[in-house]
Design an enzyme around this catalytic site. Structure first.
Site, PDB file in Angstrom:
ATOM      1  N   GLU A 283       8.227   5.319  -7.851  1.00  0.00           N
ATOM      2  CA  GLU A 283       7.730   4.736  -6.500  1.00  0.00           C
ATOM      3  C   GLU A 283       7.251   5.988  -5.599  1.00  0.00           C
ATOM      4  O   GLU A 283       6.262   5.782  -4.932  1.00  0.00           O
ATOM      5  CB  GLU A 283       9.106   4.101  -5.582  1.00  0.00           C
ATOM      6  CG  GLU A 283       9.756   4.811  -4.562  1.00  0.00           C
ATOM      7  CD  GLU A 283      10.554   6.162  -5.421  1.00  0.00           C
ATOM      8  OE1 GLU A 283      10.636   7.203  -4.678  1.00  0.00           O
ATOM      9  OE2 GLU A 283      10.822   5.992  -6.604  1.00  0.00           O
ATOM     10  N   ASP A 284       7.557   7.104  -5.840  1.00  0.00           N
ATOM     11  CA  ASP A 284       7.224   8.354  -5.247  1.00  0.00           C
ATOM     12  C   ASP A 284       5.756   8.432  -5.720  1.00  0.00           C
ATOM     13  O   ASP A 284       4.733   8.681  -4.965  1.00  0.00           O
ATOM     14  CB  ASP A 284       8.214   9.524  -5.429  1.00  0.00           C
ATOM     15  CG  ASP A 284       8.717   9.429  -6.915  1.00  0.00           C
ATOM     16  OD1 ASP A 284       7.990   9.339  -7.898  1.00  0.00           O
ATOM     17  OD2 ASP A 284       9.800   9.513  -7.073  1.00  0.00           O
ATOM     18  N   ASN A 285       5.393   8.544  -7.108  1.00  0.00           N
ATOM     19  CA  ASN A 285       4.190   8.670  -7.566  1.00  0.00           C
ATOM     20  C   ASN A 285       3.088   7.474  -7.299  1.00  0.00           C
ATOM     21  O   ASN A 285       1.763   7.998  -6.844  1.00  0.00           O
ATOM     22  CB  ASN A 285       3.910   8.843  -9.089  1.00  0.00           C
ATOM     23  CG  ASN A 285       2.891   9.149  -9.513  1.00  0.00           C
ATOM     24  OD1 ASN A 285       1.987   8.366  -9.988  1.00  0.00           O
ATOM     25  ND2 ASN A 285       2.436  10.473  -9.611  1.00  0.00           N
TER      26      ASN A 285
END
Length: 474
Positions: A283-285
């Site tokens: 999710e961060d990417n």
């Protein structure tokens, strides 16, 4: 006619080999250029870390920041990791620590720290809100909504940061005042991230391999890619961004739609914000990519590192961790994942040795000695830039041995990662879908890898890193 064709065959083969040899050498030069860019950029960025002017201003003069730390269990050095956010040299921030369950083992540590720093604005949130299959996003939803400030700093529980990190990161996010009214407009910084720096706290083989990888090759390429900044490339160990920006994106990676008005308000039926990223494994990417592609904004690295405390990571842990992220990346950036083996020192060294031997009759063994003799010092120089000191003499040869082993393992691990789409984490199995989305895999449909029994499946419960922290190139 047939005899003429047979006569011409060696000549045509020679031309093909000649072209391939030239291409191979050209690629080697390009790869070295990227590596040197990463090394030089690391020297310039990380060997001098000035104190932020925001460290000494009044709270009303500094942008407010909400630090969000999702927790689950007793990660390695958890007390020290969390305490580093209580000791930031910054006048205006709150800390929100969150756990999914009331009996989580991290809670006593959290309460001890809150009691130790009573003047710090800190609280704990218990209970997750399930918005997708990603447990980190589920754990973050409530703190994300309760945060007082628009600027959010999301840190994984196994990360320690230096006291000046927040101030310098806000400096990078906000940027200096415009010095000229006629200066050409540039894309605003929407996200500030920190390169991971691994610290092996246990003499386990997997921990040594991870340390050698993250602190040399990974950091070198990560810094180089972000220096060129032609596309988003973010690892989610420590990210600073604005909630108001995340609330405008949904992970489609397409330009912002008319459902968002000029004042930034959302269509009530539009699925945007952090909850929209619960369907992704990394999710961060995806948040970083969405800010880049959907809003046309960009990212920046601060001059700080995110110190990863690595515990008892076994060899199997290391292998399956790398396999995990190869399987995720191939569904997100297939082209870059296919090229990845040709950026590794062993593969590119063997290819270039063959090319030089064909063109100039250079002995392969001689070139490989020179190749690795030059490649290793560059990687060690990157380590020194991140650490602030060379590899300690007491562990230098162990580090170099782990470095060579990591380089030799890169291709076999990449091959293993490319032949499947299921990943295991903390006793759960996920199937990676298109664009990095995931679903829980039915145990009856799981595909085993019984032909590699000696690798095992690793220790999925207690080691080092959350599955949902992206590993781009990680």
């Amino acid at each position: 006619m047939l005899s003429d064709a047979i006569t011409d065959l060696p000549t045509k083969t020679h031309v093909v080999y000649l072209i391939l040899s030239i291409v191979g050498i050209a690629w080697y030069i390009i790869l070295w250029s990227i590596g040197l860019l990463g090394c030089i950029s690391a020297r310039r960025r990380y060997r001098l870390r000035p104190r932020s002017p925001l460290a000494t201003v009044s709270p009303s003069s500094a942008p407010g920041v909400s630090i969000l730390r999702p927790l689950k269990g007793l990660d390695t050095n958890l007390y020290e990791n969390l305490e580093s956010t209580f000791t930031q040299e910054y006048p205006n921030y709150e800390i929100i620590l969150s756990v999914a369950e009331e009996n989580d083992q991290a809670l006593p540590v959290v309460r001890d720290l809150i009691a130790k720093y009573p003047r710090r604005d800190a609280k704990v949130v218990i209970g997750e809100e399930v918005v997708g299959v990603n447990p980190k996003v589920n754990n973050l939803i409530r703190p994300y909504r309760q945060a007082v400030h628009d600027i959010l700093w999301v840190l994984d529980s196994n990360i320690t940061v230096a006291p000046g990190t927040l101030g310098r990161s806000v400096d990078a996010l906000v940027g200096p005042p415009s010095s000229s009214a006629v200066s050409p407009p540039s894309r605003r910084i929407a996200l500030v991230h920190h390169v991971p720096y691994a610290v092996a706290t246990e003499p386990a083989l997997g921990a040594r391999l991870e340390e050698a990888f993250l602190n040399t090759n990974h950091a070198k390429m990560y810094i180089a890619i972000n220096t060129v900044a032609v596309d988003s490339c973010v690892v989610g160990k420590s990210n600073l961004y604005r909630r108001s920006d995340v609330d405008r994106v949904n992970g489609s990676l397409k330009a912002i739609s008319p459902s968002i008005s000029a004042d930034g308000s959302l269509d009530a039926t539009d699925d945007r914000g952090l909850a929209a990223f619960g369907r992704f494994l990394a999710e961060d990417n995806m948040i970083a990519g969405a800010l880049w592609h959907e809003l046309g904004l960009r990212h920046d690295l601060s001059c700080d590192v995110a110190r990863n405390a690595i515990g008892k990571m076994s060899f199997a842990d290391y292998v399956w961790r790398r396999v995990r992220w190869i399987r995720v990346r191939k569904h997100m950036v297939l082209g870059a994942t296919l090229v990845e083996p040709f950026t590794e020192s062993v593969v590119v060294g063997l290819i270039t040795a063959t090319c030089l031997h064909y063109l100039f009759h250079v002995p392969r063994w001689l070139f490989l000695i020179v190749h690795f003799g030059a490649w290793l010092p560059v990687d060690l120089d990157v380590y020194e830039s991140l650490a602030g000191h060379p590899v300690p003499e007491s562990s230098k040869w162990a580090f170099i041995a782990a470095w060579f082993m990591r380089e030799c393992l890169a291709l076999p691990i990449w091959t293993l990662g490319m032949v499947g789409s299921e990943v295991d984490w903390r006793g759960r199995t996920y199937r990676v879908l298109r664009n990095g989305e995931v679903e829980r895999a039915d145990d009856r449909q799981r595909r085993s890898v019984s032909w590699l029994p000696w690798f095992g499946k690793g220790n999925q419960e207690g080691h080092y890193e959350r599955l949902d922290a992206a590993d781009n190139g990680q």
